[in-house]
Design an enzyme around this catalytic site. Structure first.
Site: not given
Length: 654
Positions: A346, A350, A364, A461
Protein backbone atom coordinates in the site's frame (compact mmCIF):
# COMPACT_ATOMS: atom_id res chain seq x y z
CA UNK A 1 29.88 -43.93 10.88
CA UNK A 2 32.87 -41.64 10.43
CA UNK A 3 33.62 -40.06 7.05
CA UNK A 4 37.36 -39.66 6.47
CA UNK A 5 39.78 -38.09 4.02
CA UNK A 6 43.23 -38.57 5.51
CA UNK A 7 45.94 -38.41 2.85
CA UNK A 8 48.76 -39.22 5.27
CA UNK A 9 47.20 -42.51 6.40
CA UNK A 10 45.56 -43.25 3.06
CA UNK A 11 42.11 -43.53 4.68
CA UNK A 12 39.02 -42.55 2.68
CA UNK A 13 35.53 -43.28 3.93
CA UNK A 14 32.39 -41.93 2.32
CA UNK A 15 28.68 -42.66 2.05
CA UNK A 16 27.24 -44.34 -1.04
CA UNK A 17 23.59 -44.65 -2.03
CA UNK A 18 21.83 -47.97 -2.61
CA UNK A 19 21.31 -49.04 -6.20
CA UNK A 20 17.56 -48.90 -5.62
CA UNK A 21 15.14 -49.14 -2.70
CA UNK A 22 15.36 -52.95 -2.68
CA UNK A 23 19.02 -53.43 -3.61
CA UNK A 24 21.63 -52.27 -1.05
CA UNK A 25 24.59 -52.75 -3.39
CA UNK A 26 26.53 -49.52 -4.17
CA UNK A 27 24.52 -47.08 -6.25
CA UNK A 28 25.39 -44.11 -8.46
CA UNK A 29 25.74 -41.41 -5.80
CA UNK A 30 28.33 -40.76 -3.10
CA UNK A 31 28.84 -38.09 -0.44
CA UNK A 32 32.39 -37.38 0.61
CA UNK A 33 34.95 -34.96 2.02
CA UNK A 34 37.00 -33.25 -0.68
CA UNK A 35 39.99 -31.05 0.05
CA UNK A 36 41.75 -28.89 -2.52
CA UNK A 37 43.39 -26.75 0.14
CA UNK A 38 40.04 -25.90 1.78
CA UNK A 39 37.73 -28.77 2.76
CA UNK A 40 34.11 -29.10 1.70
CA UNK A 41 31.44 -31.80 1.47
CA UNK A 42 30.40 -32.92 -2.01
CA UNK A 43 27.72 -35.16 -3.56
CA UNK A 44 28.78 -36.76 -6.83
CA UNK A 45 27.23 -39.02 -9.41
CA UNK A 46 30.25 -40.79 -10.74
CA UNK A 47 32.61 -37.96 -11.66
CA UNK A 48 29.80 -35.42 -12.00
CA UNK A 49 29.50 -32.96 -9.10
CA UNK A 50 25.86 -32.41 -8.02
CA UNK A 51 26.19 -30.49 -4.75
CA UNK A 52 28.90 -28.84 -2.68
CA UNK A 53 28.57 -27.50 0.84
CA UNK A 54 30.94 -24.62 0.19
CA UNK A 55 34.42 -24.55 1.68
CA UNK A 56 35.15 -24.41 5.41
CA UNK A 57 35.48 -20.72 6.39
CA UNK A 58 36.86 -21.31 9.87
CA UNK A 59 33.44 -21.51 11.55
CA UNK A 60 31.14 -23.44 9.21
CA UNK A 61 30.80 -24.63 5.63
CA UNK A 62 30.20 -21.43 3.67
CA UNK A 63 27.18 -22.75 1.76
CA UNK A 64 25.35 -23.90 4.89
CA UNK A 65 23.58 -22.20 7.80
CA UNK A 66 25.91 -20.26 10.15
CA UNK A 67 24.10 -21.48 13.28
CA UNK A 68 24.43 -25.10 14.47
CA UNK A 69 21.44 -27.39 14.16
CA UNK A 70 20.11 -28.37 17.61
CA UNK A 71 19.28 -31.92 16.49
CA UNK A 72 22.52 -33.13 14.91
CA UNK A 73 25.99 -32.00 15.97
CA UNK A 74 28.84 -32.85 13.61
CA UNK A 75 32.29 -33.45 15.05
CA UNK A 76 35.03 -32.19 12.72
CA UNK A 77 38.67 -33.29 13.07
CA UNK A 78 41.39 -31.20 11.43
CA UNK A 79 45.08 -31.84 10.87
CA UNK A 80 47.03 -28.74 9.86
CA UNK A 81 43.90 -27.02 8.54
CA UNK A 82 42.89 -30.11 6.55
CA UNK A 83 39.61 -31.76 7.46
CA UNK A 84 40.42 -35.45 7.88
CA UNK A 85 37.20 -36.81 9.39
CA UNK A 86 33.61 -35.94 10.23
CA UNK A 87 31.19 -37.81 12.46
CA UNK A 88 28.12 -37.03 14.52
CA UNK A 89 27.99 -36.87 18.29
CA UNK A 90 25.50 -39.40 19.61
CA UNK A 91 22.94 -37.88 21.95
CA UNK A 92 20.86 -40.53 23.67
CA UNK A 93 17.90 -38.15 24.03
CA UNK A 94 17.63 -37.77 20.22
CA UNK A 95 17.96 -40.65 17.80
CA UNK A 96 19.10 -39.41 14.39
CA UNK A 97 19.40 -41.28 11.09
CA UNK A 98 21.25 -40.09 8.04
CA UNK A 99 20.89 -41.45 4.48
CA UNK A 100 21.96 -40.76 0.92
CA UNK A 101 18.83 -41.65 -1.05
CA UNK A 102 18.86 -43.49 -4.36
CA UNK A 103 17.91 -40.16 -5.99
CA UNK A 104 21.12 -38.51 -4.71
CA UNK A 105 19.33 -36.46 -2.03
CA UNK A 106 20.96 -36.33 1.39
CA UNK A 107 18.41 -36.61 4.23
CA UNK A 108 18.51 -36.56 8.00
CA UNK A 109 15.73 -38.00 10.14
CA UNK A 110 14.96 -37.91 13.85
CA UNK A 111 12.90 -40.52 15.65
CA UNK A 112 9.58 -39.47 17.18
CA UNK A 113 9.44 -42.10 19.92
CA UNK A 114 5.79 -41.40 20.74
CA UNK A 115 4.67 -42.00 17.17
CA UNK A 116 7.43 -44.56 16.46
CA UNK A 117 8.16 -42.77 13.23
CA UNK A 118 11.19 -41.26 11.51
CA UNK A 119 10.64 -37.54 10.87
CA UNK A 120 12.67 -35.82 8.08
CA UNK A 121 14.31 -32.66 9.45
CA UNK A 122 16.88 -31.66 6.85
CA UNK A 123 17.94 -32.41 3.29
CA UNK A 124 20.48 -31.42 0.64
CA UNK A 125 20.08 -30.05 -1.94
CA UNK A 126 17.50 -27.95 -0.07
CA UNK A 127 16.59 -25.57 -2.91
CA UNK A 128 17.42 -25.17 -6.64
CA UNK A 129 20.31 -22.80 -5.86
CA UNK A 130 22.09 -25.68 -4.12
CA UNK A 131 22.21 -27.68 -7.35
CA UNK A 132 25.77 -27.44 -8.63
CA UNK A 133 26.40 -24.82 -11.32
CA UNK A 134 22.73 -23.83 -11.49
CA UNK A 135 23.53 -20.50 -13.16
CA UNK A 136 26.53 -21.53 -15.24
CA UNK A 137 29.91 -19.75 -15.30
CA UNK A 138 29.97 -16.19 -13.91
CA UNK A 139 26.33 -16.34 -12.84
CA UNK A 140 24.92 -16.06 -9.32
CA UNK A 141 21.84 -17.83 -7.98
CA UNK A 142 19.31 -15.96 -5.80
CA UNK A 143 16.61 -18.21 -4.40
CA UNK A 144 14.30 -15.32 -3.49
CA UNK A 145 13.80 -14.11 -7.06
CA UNK A 146 11.30 -15.33 -9.65
CA UNK A 147 14.17 -15.47 -12.16
CA UNK A 148 16.74 -17.04 -9.89
CA UNK A 149 19.90 -16.56 -11.97
CA UNK A 150 21.64 -13.30 -12.75
CA UNK A 151 25.02 -12.33 -14.15
CA UNK A 152 27.65 -10.58 -12.07
CA UNK A 153 27.94 -6.88 -12.75
CA UNK A 154 30.10 -6.41 -15.84
CA UNK A 155 28.83 -9.67 -17.35
CA UNK A 156 25.90 -10.53 -19.64
CA UNK A 157 24.21 -13.82 -20.61
CA UNK A 158 26.33 -15.77 -23.08
CA UNK A 159 23.23 -16.90 -24.97
CA UNK A 160 20.33 -14.56 -24.21
CA UNK A 161 17.72 -16.77 -25.91
CA UNK A 162 18.60 -19.62 -23.55
CA UNK A 163 18.16 -17.30 -20.58
CA UNK A 164 14.80 -16.12 -21.92
CA UNK A 165 13.70 -19.78 -21.60
CA UNK A 166 15.21 -19.94 -18.08
CA UNK A 167 18.03 -22.20 -19.23
CA UNK A 168 21.00 -20.61 -17.46
CA UNK A 169 23.53 -23.41 -17.90
CA UNK A 170 25.56 -21.49 -20.51
CA UNK A 171 26.27 -18.80 -17.93
CA UNK A 172 27.61 -15.32 -18.54
CA UNK A 173 30.50 -13.67 -20.37
CA UNK A 174 32.27 -10.36 -19.83
CA UNK A 175 30.84 -7.24 -21.45
CA UNK A 176 34.30 -5.63 -21.64
CA UNK A 177 37.52 -7.57 -21.43
CA UNK A 178 40.04 -6.91 -18.68
CA UNK A 179 43.02 -4.73 -19.53
CA UNK A 180 45.78 -5.38 -17.05
CA UNK A 181 48.01 -2.55 -18.30
CA UNK A 182 45.41 0.23 -18.09
CA UNK A 183 44.22 -0.76 -14.64
CA UNK A 184 41.31 -2.78 -13.33
CA UNK A 185 39.31 -2.58 -10.12
CA UNK A 186 37.21 -4.86 -7.96
CA UNK A 187 33.50 -5.10 -7.22
CA UNK A 188 32.58 -6.34 -3.74
CA UNK A 189 29.87 -9.03 -3.71
CA UNK A 190 28.59 -9.53 -0.17
CA UNK A 191 27.18 -12.54 1.64
CA UNK A 192 27.87 -15.28 -0.90
CA UNK A 193 28.83 -18.91 -1.07
CA UNK A 194 32.21 -18.69 -2.78
CA UNK A 195 32.66 -20.20 -6.28
CA UNK A 196 34.13 -23.64 -6.72
CA UNK A 197 37.93 -23.83 -6.49
CA UNK A 198 38.39 -25.13 -10.04
CA UNK A 199 41.47 -22.99 -10.75
CA UNK A 200 42.74 -21.23 -7.69
CA UNK A 201 45.64 -20.11 -5.55
CA UNK A 202 45.57 -20.26 -1.74
CA UNK A 203 47.79 -18.46 0.77
CA UNK A 204 46.64 -18.72 4.38
CA UNK A 205 48.94 -16.00 5.76
CA UNK A 206 48.14 -13.01 3.53
CA UNK A 207 45.93 -10.10 4.54
CA UNK A 208 43.02 -8.97 2.37
CA UNK A 209 44.99 -5.91 1.21
CA UNK A 210 47.96 -8.08 0.22
CA UNK A 211 45.57 -10.44 -1.55
CA UNK A 212 44.13 -7.57 -3.60
CA UNK A 213 47.58 -6.37 -4.61
CA UNK A 214 48.66 -9.89 -5.56
CA UNK A 215 45.53 -10.38 -7.69
CA UNK A 216 46.14 -7.07 -9.49
CA UNK A 217 49.70 -8.12 -10.31
CA UNK A 218 48.48 -11.37 -11.88
CA UNK A 219 46.56 -10.66 -15.09
CA UNK A 220 44.92 -14.10 -14.92
CA UNK A 221 43.35 -13.46 -11.50
CA UNK A 222 39.59 -12.79 -11.85
CA UNK A 223 38.52 -12.62 -8.18
CA UNK A 224 39.84 -12.84 -4.64
CA UNK A 225 38.50 -13.27 -1.10
CA UNK A 226 39.38 -14.10 2.49
CA UNK A 227 38.93 -17.88 2.79
CA UNK A 228 38.50 -17.57 6.57
CA UNK A 229 36.07 -15.25 8.38
CA UNK A 230 37.66 -15.81 11.80
CA UNK A 231 39.67 -12.99 13.44
CA UNK A 232 38.13 -10.39 11.16
CA UNK A 233 39.00 -12.32 8.00
CA UNK A 234 42.32 -13.85 6.99
CA UNK A 235 44.13 -15.58 4.16
CA UNK A 236 44.05 -15.10 0.41
CA UNK A 237 42.03 -17.17 -2.06
CA UNK A 238 42.32 -16.18 -5.72
CA UNK A 239 40.34 -17.57 -8.65
CA UNK A 240 41.49 -17.96 -12.26
CA UNK A 241 39.16 -18.71 -15.17
CA UNK A 242 35.38 -19.07 -14.73
CA UNK A 243 33.50 -18.46 -11.47
CA UNK A 244 31.18 -21.46 -11.09
CA UNK A 245 28.52 -22.33 -8.48
CA UNK A 246 28.17 -18.99 -6.71
CA UNK A 247 25.00 -18.22 -4.80
CA UNK A 248 23.64 -15.52 -2.57
CA UNK A 249 23.83 -17.08 0.88
CA UNK A 250 20.96 -16.13 3.26
CA UNK A 251 22.26 -15.51 6.78
CA UNK A 252 25.91 -15.55 5.68
CA UNK A 253 28.45 -13.82 7.90
CA UNK A 254 29.17 -10.20 6.93
CA UNK A 255 32.79 -11.25 6.25
CA UNK A 256 31.82 -13.90 3.69
CA UNK A 257 32.35 -11.70 0.65
CA UNK A 258 34.30 -11.84 -2.60
CA UNK A 259 35.85 -9.26 -4.92
CA UNK A 260 35.39 -9.66 -8.69
CA UNK A 261 37.83 -8.05 -11.10
CA UNK A 262 36.29 -5.61 -13.59
CA UNK A 263 37.53 -2.92 -15.96
CA UNK A 264 37.39 0.46 -14.24
CA UNK A 265 34.77 1.61 -16.76
CA UNK A 266 32.41 -1.07 -15.42
CA UNK A 267 32.75 -0.03 -11.79
CA UNK A 268 30.17 2.33 -10.30
CA UNK A 269 31.94 5.47 -9.12
CA UNK A 270 28.95 6.50 -7.07
CA UNK A 271 29.39 3.60 -4.65
CA UNK A 272 31.35 5.78 -2.21
CA UNK A 273 28.63 8.41 -1.92
CA UNK A 274 27.05 6.64 1.04
CA UNK A 275 30.22 7.16 3.08
CA UNK A 276 29.44 10.89 3.12
CA UNK A 277 25.99 10.50 4.68
CA UNK A 278 25.29 12.18 8.00
CA UNK A 279 22.86 11.32 10.76
CA UNK A 280 20.04 13.68 11.58
CA UNK A 281 17.55 13.51 14.44
CA UNK A 282 13.97 12.50 13.66
CA UNK A 283 12.72 16.03 14.40
CA UNK A 284 14.80 17.33 11.48
CA UNK A 285 13.47 14.53 9.29
CA UNK A 286 9.91 15.59 10.05
CA UNK A 287 10.72 19.22 9.28
CA UNK A 288 12.23 18.09 5.96
CA UNK A 289 9.01 16.25 5.16
CA UNK A 290 6.96 19.34 5.91
CA UNK A 291 9.25 21.57 3.83
CA UNK A 292 8.12 19.76 0.69
CA UNK A 293 4.54 20.88 1.20
CA UNK A 294 3.39 24.44 2.08
CA UNK A 295 4.98 27.10 4.24
CA UNK A 296 1.95 27.07 6.50
CA UNK A 297 2.35 23.33 6.88
CA UNK A 298 5.96 23.87 7.89
CA UNK A 299 4.97 26.41 10.53
CA UNK A 300 2.20 24.21 11.90
CA UNK A 301 4.54 21.22 11.88
CA UNK A 302 7.19 23.15 13.76
CA UNK A 303 4.68 24.24 16.38
CA UNK A 304 3.52 20.64 16.71
CA UNK A 305 7.10 19.44 17.15
CA UNK A 306 7.79 22.06 19.83
CA UNK A 307 4.64 21.02 21.64
CA UNK A 308 5.61 17.37 21.51
CA UNK A 309 9.08 18.14 22.80
CA UNK A 310 7.67 20.01 25.78
CA UNK A 311 5.33 17.14 26.58
CA UNK A 312 8.08 14.55 26.36
CA UNK A 313 10.37 16.49 28.68
CA UNK A 314 14.06 15.91 29.05
CA UNK A 315 13.91 12.23 29.90
CA UNK A 316 13.13 11.14 26.38
CA UNK A 317 16.21 11.41 24.14
CA UNK A 318 16.02 12.39 20.47
CA UNK A 319 16.48 9.38 18.20
CA UNK A 320 19.02 9.73 15.40
CA UNK A 321 18.43 8.13 12.02
CA UNK A 322 20.70 8.19 8.95
CA UNK A 323 19.35 10.22 6.03
CA UNK A 324 20.60 8.92 2.67
CA UNK A 325 20.92 10.98 -0.49
CA UNK A 326 18.69 10.13 -3.41
CA UNK A 327 21.67 9.49 -5.72
CA UNK A 328 22.99 6.92 -3.22
CA UNK A 329 19.75 4.95 -3.28
CA UNK A 330 19.60 5.20 -7.07
CA UNK A 331 23.06 3.63 -7.28
CA UNK A 332 22.22 0.99 -4.65
CA UNK A 333 19.09 -0.18 -6.51
CA UNK A 334 20.51 0.15 -10.05
CA UNK A 335 18.14 3.06 -10.71
CA UNK A 336 15.16 1.15 -9.26
CA UNK A 337 15.48 -1.50 -11.95
CA UNK A 338 12.68 -4.01 -12.45
CA UNK A 339 15.12 -6.80 -11.61
CA UNK A 340 15.47 -5.39 -8.11
CA UNK A 341 11.71 -5.03 -7.51
CA UNK A 342 10.84 -7.48 -4.71
CA UNK A 343 7.37 -6.39 -3.63
CA UNK A 344 4.47 -3.96 -3.89
CA UNK A 345 2.42 -2.76 -0.92
CA UNK A 346 0.00 0.00 0.00
CA UNK A 347 2.96 2.31 0.62
CA UNK A 348 4.48 1.70 -2.81
CA UNK A 349 7.08 -0.53 -4.47
CA UNK A 350 9.89 -2.23 -2.53
CA UNK A 351 13.32 -2.68 -4.09
CA UNK A 352 16.38 -4.66 -3.13
CA UNK A 353 19.66 -2.76 -3.07
CA UNK A 354 23.20 -2.92 -1.77
CA UNK A 355 25.10 -0.31 0.23
CA UNK A 356 28.80 -0.63 0.93
CA UNK A 357 28.44 0.08 4.65
CA UNK A 358 25.11 -1.68 5.26
CA UNK A 359 25.20 -4.63 2.87
CA UNK A 360 21.89 -5.64 1.31
CA UNK A 361 18.93 -3.37 1.97
CA UNK A 362 15.22 -3.12 1.17
CA UNK A 363 13.96 0.25 -0.05
CA UNK A 364 10.28 1.21 0.33
CA UNK A 365 9.55 4.03 -2.09
CA UNK A 366 6.41 6.09 -1.50
CA UNK A 367 4.30 5.99 -4.63
CA UNK A 368 2.52 9.19 -5.63
CA UNK A 369 -0.60 7.14 -6.28
CA UNK A 370 -0.35 5.38 -2.92
CA UNK A 371 -3.33 5.31 -0.58
CA UNK A 372 -0.82 6.06 2.17
CA UNK A 373 1.02 9.36 2.33
CA UNK A 374 3.12 11.71 4.41
CA UNK A 375 1.25 10.90 7.61
CA UNK A 376 1.99 7.18 7.33
CA UNK A 377 5.58 7.89 6.28
CA UNK A 378 6.16 10.15 9.27
CA UNK A 379 4.48 7.63 11.55
CA UNK A 380 6.67 4.75 10.39
CA UNK A 381 9.85 6.80 10.78
CA UNK A 382 8.93 7.96 14.29
CA UNK A 383 7.92 4.51 15.53
CA UNK A 384 10.27 2.08 13.85
CA UNK A 385 13.39 4.09 14.68
CA UNK A 386 12.54 3.87 18.39
CA UNK A 387 11.77 0.15 18.44
CA UNK A 388 14.53 -2.45 18.88
CA UNK A 389 13.66 -6.14 19.08
CA UNK A 390 14.91 -9.25 17.33
CA UNK A 391 11.39 -9.94 16.00
CA UNK A 392 10.84 -6.45 14.55
CA UNK A 393 12.33 -5.39 11.24
CA UNK A 394 15.13 -2.84 11.62
CA UNK A 395 14.87 0.61 10.01
CA UNK A 396 18.33 1.65 8.75
CA UNK A 397 17.47 5.13 7.52
CA UNK A 398 15.35 7.18 5.13
CA UNK A 399 15.62 9.41 2.09
CA UNK A 400 13.76 12.73 1.79
CA UNK A 401 14.62 14.72 -1.32
CA UNK A 402 12.24 16.77 -3.47
CA UNK A 403 9.09 14.69 -3.87
CA UNK A 404 10.89 11.46 -2.97
CA UNK A 405 10.10 9.70 0.32
CA UNK A 406 11.85 6.40 0.97
CA UNK A 407 12.45 4.09 3.92
CA UNK A 408 15.57 1.91 4.03
CA UNK A 409 15.29 -1.38 5.93
CA UNK A 410 17.47 -4.38 6.59
CA UNK A 411 17.00 -6.88 3.77
CA UNK A 412 15.02 -10.02 4.54
CA UNK A 413 16.35 -12.85 2.37
CA UNK A 414 13.20 -14.96 2.55
CA UNK A 415 10.59 -12.29 1.83
CA UNK A 416 7.32 -12.51 3.75
CA UNK A 417 5.56 -15.35 5.52
CA UNK A 418 2.69 -15.51 3.02
CA UNK A 419 5.27 -16.19 0.28
CA UNK A 420 5.80 -19.60 1.92
CA UNK A 421 2.60 -20.48 3.78
CA UNK A 422 0.19 -20.00 0.86
CA UNK A 423 2.37 -21.40 -1.93
CA UNK A 424 1.84 -25.02 -2.92
CA UNK A 425 5.55 -25.71 -3.37
CA UNK A 426 7.32 -23.45 -0.90
CA UNK A 427 5.01 -24.35 2.01
CA UNK A 428 6.71 -27.76 2.23
CA UNK A 429 9.90 -26.01 3.37
CA UNK A 430 8.15 -24.91 6.59
CA UNK A 431 7.99 -28.01 8.77
CA UNK A 432 5.91 -27.99 11.93
CA UNK A 433 8.85 -27.11 14.25
CA UNK A 434 9.67 -24.19 11.94
CA UNK A 435 6.06 -22.95 11.94
CA UNK A 436 5.87 -23.16 15.73
CA UNK A 437 9.11 -21.17 16.01
CA UNK A 438 7.68 -18.55 13.65
CA UNK A 439 4.47 -18.30 15.71
CA UNK A 440 6.48 -17.90 18.93
CA UNK A 441 8.69 -15.24 17.33
CA UNK A 442 5.70 -13.17 16.17
CA UNK A 443 4.07 -13.35 19.61
CA UNK A 444 7.31 -12.23 21.31
CA UNK A 445 7.52 -9.27 18.92
CA UNK A 446 3.92 -8.30 19.63
CA UNK A 447 4.47 -8.70 23.38
CA UNK A 448 7.32 -6.20 23.09
CA UNK A 449 5.08 -3.70 21.25
CA UNK A 450 2.22 -4.00 23.75
CA UNK A 451 4.07 -4.30 27.05
CA UNK A 452 7.87 -4.24 27.02
CA UNK A 453 8.91 -1.29 24.86
CA UNK A 454 9.07 2.29 26.12
CA UNK A 455 6.11 3.04 23.87
CA UNK A 456 2.84 1.12 23.90
CA UNK A 457 2.22 0.38 20.21
CA UNK A 458 -0.93 -0.89 18.50
CA UNK A 459 0.15 -2.19 15.08
CA UNK A 460 -3.33 -2.17 13.43
CA UNK A 461 -2.20 -4.08 10.33
CA UNK A 462 -0.72 -7.34 11.58
CA UNK A 463 -1.07 -9.95 8.84
CA UNK A 464 0.87 -12.78 7.25
CA UNK A 465 2.30 -10.59 4.47
CA UNK A 466 3.65 -8.12 7.07
CA UNK A 467 5.73 -10.84 8.75
CA UNK A 468 9.16 -10.94 7.08
CA UNK A 469 11.59 -13.87 7.32
CA UNK A 470 15.35 -13.48 7.56
CA UNK A 471 17.97 -15.89 6.26
CA UNK A 472 17.29 -18.28 9.15
CA UNK A 473 13.49 -18.04 8.65
CA UNK A 474 13.17 -16.06 11.89
CA UNK A 475 10.09 -13.78 11.78
CA UNK A 476 10.17 -9.99 11.99
CA UNK A 477 7.06 -7.80 12.20
CA UNK A 478 7.12 -4.99 9.63
CA UNK A 479 5.07 -2.07 8.22
CA UNK A 480 4.27 0.37 11.03
CA UNK A 481 2.65 3.01 8.81
CA UNK A 482 -0.78 2.49 10.43
CA UNK A 483 0.47 1.89 13.99
CA UNK A 484 -0.58 4.09 16.89
CA UNK A 485 1.01 5.00 20.22
CA UNK A 486 -1.10 4.59 23.35
CA UNK A 487 -0.59 6.40 26.64
CA UNK A 488 0.43 4.39 29.68
CA UNK A 489 -3.11 4.36 31.11
CA UNK A 490 -4.94 4.33 27.79
CA UNK A 491 -6.68 1.12 26.81
CA UNK A 492 -8.88 1.93 23.79
CA UNK A 493 -9.31 4.54 21.05
CA UNK A 494 -11.83 5.14 18.30
CA UNK A 495 -11.29 6.38 14.75
CA UNK A 496 -13.58 7.21 11.84
CA UNK A 497 -10.84 6.18 9.43
CA UNK A 498 -10.77 2.39 9.49
CA UNK A 499 -7.65 1.23 7.66
CA UNK A 500 -5.99 -2.14 7.48
CA UNK A 501 -6.73 -5.44 5.77
CA UNK A 502 -10.08 -7.12 5.95
CA UNK A 503 -9.85 -10.68 7.21
CA UNK A 504 -7.45 -9.60 9.98
CA UNK A 505 -9.56 -6.81 11.53
CA UNK A 506 -11.38 -7.41 14.79
CA UNK A 507 -15.18 -6.89 14.75
CA UNK A 508 -15.09 -3.83 17.03
CA UNK A 509 -12.51 -2.14 14.78
CA UNK A 510 -14.07 -3.02 11.42
CA UNK A 511 -17.61 -2.03 12.51
CA UNK A 512 -17.18 0.70 15.17
CA UNK A 513 -13.63 1.95 14.58
CA UNK A 514 -12.53 0.94 18.10
CA UNK A 515 -8.98 -0.35 18.42
CA UNK A 516 -6.80 -1.52 21.29
CA UNK A 517 -4.24 -4.22 22.08
CA UNK A 518 -7.13 -6.67 21.73
CA UNK A 519 -7.46 -5.66 18.04
CA UNK A 520 -3.88 -6.78 17.42
CA UNK A 521 -4.53 -9.99 19.38
CA UNK A 522 -7.45 -10.77 17.07
CA UNK A 523 -5.13 -10.33 14.09
CA UNK A 524 -2.54 -12.53 15.79
CA UNK A 525 -5.15 -15.28 16.17
CA UNK A 526 -5.92 -15.14 12.45
CA UNK A 527 -2.20 -15.37 11.62
CA UNK A 528 -1.77 -18.41 13.90
CA UNK A 529 -4.64 -20.26 12.23
CA UNK A 530 -3.34 -19.37 8.76
CA UNK A 531 0.13 -20.71 9.64
CA UNK A 532 -1.35 -23.96 10.98
CA UNK A 533 -3.73 -24.52 8.06
CA UNK A 534 -1.84 -22.99 5.14
CA UNK A 535 -5.13 -21.30 4.15
CA UNK A 536 -6.10 -17.62 3.91
CA UNK A 537 -8.90 -16.51 6.22
CA UNK A 538 -11.10 -14.38 4.01
CA UNK A 539 -10.54 -16.32 0.77
CA UNK A 540 -11.15 -19.65 2.46
CA UNK A 541 -13.69 -21.89 0.70
CA UNK A 542 -15.21 -25.17 1.81
CA UNK A 543 -17.59 -27.46 -0.02
CA UNK A 544 -19.90 -27.88 3.02
CA UNK A 545 -20.38 -24.24 4.09
CA UNK A 546 -19.58 -20.60 3.33
CA UNK A 547 -17.74 -19.79 6.56
CA UNK A 548 -14.30 -18.22 6.48
CA UNK A 549 -11.31 -19.91 8.06
CA UNK A 550 -12.31 -18.76 11.57
CA UNK A 551 -15.78 -20.24 11.26
CA UNK A 552 -14.43 -23.45 9.76
CA UNK A 553 -11.92 -23.81 12.61
CA UNK A 554 -14.67 -23.23 15.17
CA UNK A 555 -16.84 -25.94 13.64
CA UNK A 556 -13.95 -28.43 13.68
CA UNK A 557 -13.04 -27.53 17.28
CA UNK A 558 -16.55 -28.11 18.57
CA UNK A 559 -16.51 -31.59 17.00
CA UNK A 560 -12.97 -32.37 18.21
CA UNK A 561 -11.79 -32.65 14.59
CA UNK A 562 -9.12 -29.96 14.85
CA UNK A 563 -6.52 -32.19 13.14
CA UNK A 564 -8.43 -31.73 9.89
CA UNK A 565 -7.32 -28.09 9.95
CA UNK A 566 -3.65 -29.09 9.53
CA UNK A 567 -1.78 -28.19 6.36
CA UNK A 568 -1.39 -31.56 4.64
CA UNK A 569 2.36 -31.13 4.13
CA UNK A 570 2.85 -31.19 7.94
CA UNK A 571 1.70 -34.76 8.46
CA UNK A 572 5.24 -36.15 8.85
CA UNK A 573 6.57 -33.47 11.22
CA UNK A 574 3.48 -32.55 13.23
CA UNK A 575 3.36 -32.84 17.02
CA UNK A 576 -0.35 -33.16 17.73
CA UNK A 577 -0.38 -31.65 21.23
CA UNK A 578 1.44 -28.54 20.01
CA UNK A 579 -0.90 -28.12 17.07
CA UNK A 580 -3.95 -28.46 19.33
CA UNK A 581 -2.55 -25.81 21.65
CA UNK A 582 -1.95 -23.45 18.73
CA UNK A 583 -5.48 -23.93 17.38
CA UNK A 584 -6.96 -23.37 20.84
CA UNK A 585 -4.90 -20.23 21.45
CA UNK A 586 -5.76 -18.99 17.95
CA UNK A 587 -9.48 -19.39 18.71
CA UNK A 588 -9.06 -17.65 22.09
CA UNK A 589 -7.48 -14.70 20.27
CA UNK A 590 -10.28 -14.34 17.69
CA UNK A 591 -13.23 -14.48 20.11
CA UNK A 592 -16.04 -12.10 19.19
CA UNK A 593 -15.82 -9.82 22.22
CA UNK A 594 -12.57 -8.01 22.96
CA UNK A 595 -12.83 -8.55 26.72
CA UNK A 596 -12.81 -12.33 26.21
CA UNK A 597 -9.51 -12.32 24.38
CA UNK A 598 -6.28 -12.92 26.34
CA UNK A 599 -3.55 -10.30 26.67
CA UNK A 600 -0.27 -10.86 24.85
CA UNK A 601 1.70 -12.10 27.86
CA UNK A 602 -0.93 -14.82 28.37
CA UNK A 603 -0.73 -15.78 24.69
CA UNK A 604 3.05 -16.24 24.94
CA UNK A 605 2.68 -18.26 28.14
CA UNK A 606 -0.05 -20.54 26.76
CA UNK A 607 1.84 -21.24 23.53
CA UNK A 608 5.14 -21.92 25.27
CA UNK A 609 3.95 -24.08 28.18
CA UNK A 610 3.36 -27.78 27.68
CA UNK A 611 0.54 -29.23 29.75
CA UNK A 612 -1.01 -25.88 30.69
CA UNK A 613 -4.79 -26.04 31.11
CA UNK A 614 -6.26 -23.54 28.65
CA UNK A 615 -9.75 -22.01 28.81
CA UNK A 616 -12.32 -23.12 26.28
CA UNK A 617 -12.74 -20.58 23.48
CA UNK A 618 -16.04 -18.90 22.73
CA UNK A 619 -17.55 -18.19 19.33
CA UNK A 620 -15.17 -16.27 17.05
CA UNK A 621 -15.84 -12.90 15.51
CA UNK A 622 -17.54 -12.85 12.09
CA UNK A 623 -19.02 -16.32 12.71
CA UNK A 624 -21.60 -16.01 9.98
CA UNK A 625 -22.00 -17.65 6.63
CA UNK A 626 -21.19 -15.45 3.67
CA UNK A 627 -22.74 -15.51 0.24
CA UNK A 628 -20.57 -17.36 -2.23
CA UNK A 629 -19.46 -14.26 -4.17
CA UNK A 630 -20.87 -10.90 -3.15
CA UNK A 631 -20.20 -10.25 0.53
CA UNK A 632 -16.42 -9.90 0.29
CA UNK A 633 -16.58 -7.33 -2.50
CA UNK A 634 -19.25 -5.27 -0.73
CA UNK A 635 -17.25 -5.07 2.48
CA UNK A 636 -14.05 -4.27 0.62
CA UNK A 637 -15.79 -1.36 -1.15
CA UNK A 638 -17.04 -0.09 2.19
CA UNK A 639 -13.52 -0.22 3.62
CA UNK A 640 -12.13 1.72 0.67
CA UNK A 641 -14.65 4.52 1.17
CA UNK A 642 -13.70 4.70 4.84
CA UNK A 643 -10.00 4.95 3.97
CA UNK A 644 -10.67 8.20 2.10
CA UNK A 645 -12.29 9.94 5.06
CA UNK A 646 -10.56 12.18 7.60
CA UNK A 647 -9.08 10.65 10.73
CA UNK A 648 -10.82 11.70 13.94
CA UNK A 649 -9.62 9.79 16.98
CA UNK A 650 -11.44 9.82 20.31
CA UNK A 651 -9.81 8.40 23.44
CA UNK A 652 -11.90 6.29 25.76
CA UNK A 653 -11.05 5.30 29.33
CA UNK A 654 -11.90 1.83 30.51
Amino acid sequence: MKMAYDIDSGRRKYITSWRNSNDPSPGDFNWRIENEGLPELVIRRGKMKLFRSGVWNGLYFSGGPPTPNPIFKPKLVFNQERLISISEIFNSSKLVRFTLETSGTLRRYTMNARRKKWIPVYENPLDPCEEYGQCGPNGMCRIDKAVRCECFKGFAPKFQKDWDHQDWSSGCTRIKQLNCENGDGFLEVRGVKHPDMLQHSLNTSMSLKECKDECLRNCSCVAYANPYITNGGSGCLMWFGELVDTREQPGADSMQNMYIRLPESELDSSIDLEKKEKKRPIELILISIASGVLVSGLINGSILLMTKRKRRGRNNEDVELPVFKFVTIVAATNDFSGENLIGQGGFGPVYRGCLLAKGQIAVKRLSRTSGQGLEEFKNEVMLTARLQHRNLVQLLGCCIEGQERMLIYEYMHNRSLDYFVFDQNRRTILTWPMRLDIIMGITRGLLYLHHDSRLKIIHRDLKTSNILLDGNLSPKISDFGLARIFGENQSIARTKRVVGTYGYMSPEYAIDGKFSVKSDIFSMGVVILEIVSGKKNWRFNHHDHYHGLLGHTWLLWKENRFLELMDECLKDTLIESQMKRCVQVGLLCVQKFAEDRPIMSSVVFMLGTDGAILPEPKEPGFFMERSSSTVGSCISTSMMSQKESMTITDLEAR
